[in-house]
Design an enzyme around this catalytic site. Structure first.
Site, PDB file in Angstrom:
ATOM      1  N   ASN A  70       0.803  -1.231   0.000  1.00 28.77           N
ATOM      2  CA  ASN A  70       0.000   0.000   0.000  1.00 28.77           C
ATOM      3  C   ASN A  70       0.834   1.279   0.000  1.00 28.77           C
ATOM      4  O   ASN A  70       0.427   2.284  -0.567  1.00 28.77           O
ATOM      5  CB  ASN A  70      -1.016  -0.018   1.147  1.00 28.77           C
ATOM      6  CG  ASN A  70      -0.370  -0.130   2.496  1.00 28.77           C
ATOM      7  OD1 ASN A  70       0.712  -0.682   2.642  1.00 28.77           O
ATOM      8  ND2 ASN A  70      -1.026   0.406   3.500  1.00 28.77           N
TER       9      ASN A  70
ATOM     10  N   GLU B 220       4.189  -4.323  12.376  1.00 30.85           N
ATOM     11  CA  GLU B 220       3.337  -3.166  12.049  1.00 30.85           C
ATOM     12  C   GLU B 220       2.158  -3.720  11.266  1.00 30.85           C
ATOM     13  O   GLU B 220       2.272  -4.003  10.076  1.00 30.85           O
ATOM     14  CB  GLU B 220       4.122  -2.161  11.181  1.00 30.85           C
ATOM     15  CG  GLU B 220       5.321  -1.555  11.846  1.00 30.85           C
ATOM     16  CD  GLU B 220       4.946  -0.585  12.948  1.00 30.85           C
ATOM     17  OE1 GLU B 220       3.771  -0.182  13.025  1.00 30.85           O
ATOM     18  OE2 GLU B 220       5.824  -0.248  13.747  1.00 30.85           O
TER      19      GLU B 220
ATOM     20  N   CYS C 195      -2.937   1.744   6.553  1.00 32.77           N
ATOM     21  CA  CYS C 195      -3.188   1.055   7.820  1.00 32.77           C
ATOM     22  C   CYS C 195      -3.833   2.004   8.819  1.00 32.77           C
ATOM     23  O   CYS C 195      -4.532   1.576   9.723  1.00 32.77           O
ATOM     24  CB  CYS C 195      -1.887   0.506   8.375  1.00 32.77           C
ATOM     25  SG  CYS C 195      -0.568   1.715   8.340  1.00 32.77           S
TER      26      CYS C 195
HETATM   27  P1  NAD Z   1       0.246  -9.247   3.751  1.00 29.99           P
HETATM   28  O1  NAD Z   1       0.301  -9.630   5.171  1.00 29.99           O
HETATM   29  O2  NAD Z   1      -0.567 -10.045   2.828  1.00 29.99           O
HETATM   30  O3  NAD Z   1       1.721  -9.210   3.111  1.00 29.99           O
HETATM   31  C1  NAD Z   1       2.744  -8.426   3.650  1.00 29.99           C
HETATM   32  C2  NAD Z   1       4.079  -8.985   3.212  1.00 29.99           C
HETATM   33  O4  NAD Z   1       4.281 -10.254   3.821  1.00 29.99           O
HETATM   34  C3  NAD Z   1       4.199  -9.223   1.706  1.00 29.99           C
HETATM   35  O5  NAD Z   1       5.487  -8.842   1.296  1.00 29.99           O
HETATM   36  C4  NAD Z   1       4.010 -10.725   1.581  1.00 29.99           C
HETATM   37  O6  NAD Z   1       4.606 -11.288   0.439  1.00 29.99           O
HETATM   38  C5  NAD Z   1       4.689 -11.201   2.846  1.00 29.99           C
HETATM   39  N1  NAD Z   1       4.275 -12.541   3.294  1.00 29.99           N
HETATM   40  C6  NAD Z   1       3.144 -13.227   3.012  1.00 29.99           C
HETATM   41  N2  NAD Z   1       3.141 -14.425   3.662  1.00 29.99           N
HETATM   42  C7  NAD Z   1       4.295 -14.480   4.377  1.00 29.99           C
HETATM   43  C8  NAD Z   1       4.874 -15.436   5.255  1.00 29.99           C
HETATM   44  N3  NAD Z   1       4.257 -16.585   5.548  1.00 29.99           N
HETATM   45  N4  NAD Z   1       6.061 -15.155   5.821  1.00 29.99           N
HETATM   46  C9  NAD Z   1       6.699 -13.986   5.561  1.00 29.99           C
HETATM   47  N5  NAD Z   1       6.202 -13.045   4.723  1.00 29.99           N
HETATM   48  C10 NAD Z   1       5.016 -13.280   4.138  1.00 29.99           C
HETATM   49  O7  NAD Z   1      -0.200  -7.707   3.753  1.00 29.99           O
HETATM   50  P2  NAD Z   1      -0.552  -6.796   2.498  1.00 29.99           P
HETATM   51  O8  NAD Z   1      -1.876  -7.217   1.969  1.00 29.99           O
HETATM   52  O9  NAD Z   1       0.621  -6.753   1.588  1.00 29.99           O
HETATM   53  O10 NAD Z   1      -0.670  -5.364   3.197  1.00 29.99           O
HETATM   54  C11 NAD Z   1      -1.841  -4.873   3.754  1.00 29.99           C
HETATM   55  C12 NAD Z   1      -1.797  -4.965   5.254  1.00 29.99           C
HETATM   56  O11 NAD Z   1      -0.668  -4.274   5.762  1.00 29.99           O
HETATM   57  C13 NAD Z   1      -2.981  -4.313   5.906  1.00 29.99           C
HETATM   58  O12 NAD Z   1      -3.478  -5.129   6.934  1.00 29.99           O
HETATM   59  C14 NAD Z   1      -2.420  -3.028   6.483  1.00 29.99           C
HETATM   60  O13 NAD Z   1      -3.143  -2.509   7.572  1.00 29.99           O
HETATM   61  C15 NAD Z   1      -1.044  -3.463   6.861  1.00 29.99           C
HETATM   62  N6  NAD Z   1      -0.153  -2.303   6.970  1.00 29.99           N
HETATM   63  C16 NAD Z   1       0.267  -1.914   8.219  1.00 29.99           C
HETATM   64  C17 NAD Z   1       1.076  -0.806   8.361  1.00 29.99           C
HETATM   65  C18 NAD Z   1       1.540  -0.336   9.721  1.00 29.99           C
HETATM   66  O14 NAD Z   1       2.451   0.465   9.788  1.00 29.99           O
HETATM   67  N7  NAD Z   1       0.982  -0.801  10.810  1.00 29.99           N
HETATM   68  C19 NAD Z   1       1.480  -0.088   7.226  1.00 29.99           C
HETATM   69  C20 NAD Z   1       1.045  -0.517   5.986  1.00 29.99           C
HETATM   70  C21 NAD Z   1       0.234  -1.635   5.873  1.00 29.99           C
END
Ligand code: NAD
Length: 527
Positions: A150, A246, A280
């Site tokens: 995002n 996060e 987020c």
């Molecule tokens: P996601 O959890 O699907 O993926 C995040 C990352 O993790 C990707 O790079 C993905 O390839 C990787 N991943 C997937 N499975 C994994 C595993 N088993 N082990 C290690 N890595 C793995 O999230 P998304 O859909 O890419 O992002 C959206 C989410 O991120 C939302 O929930 C949003 O709120 C959150 N977000 C949080 C913050 C914050 O600062 N708190 C900031 C931005 C986004």
């Protein structure tokens, strides 16, 4: 620096494809790194890190500032790439990604030395015994960064900068939906003169991320969903690898009766629909005081209807495409669930009319309740559900009725009241008369409570996640044994009783009463 090249026969099957979500067109491809390739990247990072750590803050800062210069010079082209990979307007790629990244680079390149200066610790009466203690902040080694789609530039870039300034090497695994922008980030650092191995970028999907967690890095900085965050924490526990998580949010906005109505309405609309609601910290729940609700709701509906939705490359567009079909489906499911349970759609409420792109109309809902998915689960899309409250206590209760706790906001002209309410909200950041944007402030910490995760990025607290605080303790009186060393005796026990009753009060005068006993014991120990 670049991802390892895959064997030719595997290239077709082991690639990820990046698409423009506004058109469905392919933008480019990147390798899908497998476990061995990730391990090799971690080894290269580990080999490069000690030399980097021995460099001064000024030298490290010079490389970061050079990369900053390149980002600044190429901002338009890079903003366009961010827009194409995510669907967000170029304006947002500039204001919400490139500006904060430039700011973070500037801040940490200059401030890290001061933020990580060794600290002396006051050790009370031990200091009178010739001892001193200090904390020296040492780099952790190799930091694994796993990032979402995002904010594909700002989120990883900020962490890369902090990790490098702290003297670490980085292995970065970007989201499979936005690999190209991180490859670009790697290229900027390479051209800035960052030595090979210090920023390894391993593109791929969840399996690549899992391989990175399994590759025994020294810390994982994970940003993503709660579900994946839990998987990462579980996998990291195998080697006791520390993790910063996060995660998601369901961030509440409380609008009190004395709020500036016009500004609060504009804040709500921007907070809910910027980045197509895919932040987020997006405003995902809005609670407004009953007395002002009709005017407030009318204003947000009016504001929402003026928003122009379309391709992010069009300079006049406010709300772009959503980044992926899965997320769009979640938004659609949440809105349908709300409507089936009695919510009223005041504007929007359906997929955009653009047949190809992934658009969902900016949507305002009323008549919502906490039984609905739209008020309980992270929607991560352009939906603003509004509920009313009668009392301040009710507003606080509703805001805290969530498993999440990332950010929250309180809107009032009475700042003291705003701060008093902020103190009662369960969230990592509470803003008074502001929404969303503090992730963009380099100096302030970012992170959540409850299922929004743990640990911090940004600011001094974020930098401290990337070092280990080594305690150095010195006894300058090297020829004297300690009173509590062997051998023990009834007299020693009596002295220890005296220490328990007097020394531990912190009063030097009380401790002085023990001086004769202490002198005798020392004499005996020296025999
Ligand atoms: P996601 O959890 O699907 O993926 C995040 C990352 O993790 C990707 O790079 C993905 O390839 C990787 N991943 C997937 N499975 C994994 C595993 N088993 N082990 C290690 N890595 C793995 O999230 P998304 O859909 O890419 O992002 C959206 C989410 O991120 C939302 O929930 C949003 O709120 C959150 N977000 C949080 C913050 C914050 O600062 N708190 C900031 C931005 C986004």
């Amino acid at each position: 620096m670049s991802t390892q090249t895959l064997p030719a026969e595997d290239r077709l099957t082991r690639e990820i494809v990046s698409y423009d979500p506004a058109t469905g067109a392919e933008i480019g491809r990147a390798p899908l790194a497998v476990s061995d390739e990730v391990k090799a990247a971690v080894s290269r990072a580990r080999a490069a890190q000690p030399t980097w750590a021995s460099r001064s803050f000024r030298e490290r800062g010079r490389v970061v500032l050079k990369a900053r210069e390149l980002l600044l010079a190429e901002r338009e082209e890079i903003a366009l790439l961010v827009s194409r990979e995510t669907g967000k307007p170029v304006a947002e790629a500039l204001s919400m990604e490139i500006v904060p990244t430039l700011d973070t680079m500037h801040y940490f390149a200059h401030a890290s030395e001061n933020l990580l200066r060794p600290q002396k610790i006051d050790i009370g009466q031990y200091g009178l015994m010739g001892r001193s203690s200090s904390i020296v902040f040492r780099p952790l080694g190799v930091i694994g960064i796993i990032s979402p789609w995002n904010f594909p530039l700002a989120t990883p870039a900020d962490e890369v900068v902090m990790a490098l300034m702290a003297g670490n090497a980085v292995v970065l695994k970007p989201s499979e939906l936005t690999p190209l922008i991180c490859l670009k980030l790697g290229e900027l650092f390479r051209r800035a003169g960052l030595p090979a191995g210090l920023l390894e970028i391993v593109t791929g999907d969840g399996s690549t991320g899992a391989a990175l967690v399994d590759a025994r890095v020294d810390k994982i900085m994970f940003t993503g969903s709660v579900a994946t965050g839990k998987r990462v924490a579980t996998a990291a526990a195998k080697y006791l690898t520390p993790v910063v998580l996060e995660l998601g949010g369901k961030d509440p906005m409380i609008v009190l009766a004395d709020a500036d109505l016009a500004n609060a309405a504009r804040g709500a609309v921007w907070g809910a629909f910027a980045n197509s609601g895919q932040a987020c910290a997006s405003v995902e729940r809005c609670y407004v005081a009953e007395g002002i609700a009709p005017q407030f709701i009318e204003r947000i509906v009016q504001e929402t209807r003026t928003l122009k939705q379309g391709r992010g490359s069009d300079a006049a567009v406010d709300v772009g495409a959503m980044s992926n079909e899965r997320q769009l489906q979640i938004v659609s499911d949440h809105v349908n669930d709300a409507v089936e349970r009695g919510a009223q759609v005041l504007t929007g409420g359906r997929r955009g009319t653009n047949a190809v792109g992934l658009f969902f109309e900016p949507t305002v809902l009323t008549n919502v309740t906490h039984d609905m998915l739209i008020m309980r689960e992270e929607t991560f899309g352009p939906v603003l559900p509004v509920m009313t409250f009668k009392t301040e206590a009710e507003a606080i209760r509703l805001a805290n009725d969530s498993v999440y706790g990332l950010t929250a906001s309180v809107w009032t002209k009475n700042i003291a009241r705003g701060k008093r309410i902020a103190a009662q909200i369960e969230a990592g950041t509470v803003m008074v008369n502001e929404v969303v944007y503090t992730h963009g402030i380099a100096q302030t910490p970012w992170g959540g409570v409850k299922e929004s995760g743990y640990g911090r990025t940004h600011g001094r607290l974020g930098l401290l996640e990337l070092v280990h605080p080594q305690h150095i303790h010195v006894n300058r009186i090297s020829f004297l044994p300690d009173l509590w060393w062997f051998s023990y005796s009834p007299k020693a026990a009596k002295l220890f009783q005296g220490l328990a009753a007097n020394f531990t009060t912190g009063s030097i005068f009380k401790t002085l009463r023990l001086l004769p006993q202490m002198a005798k014991r020392l004499y005996r120990l020296l025999q």
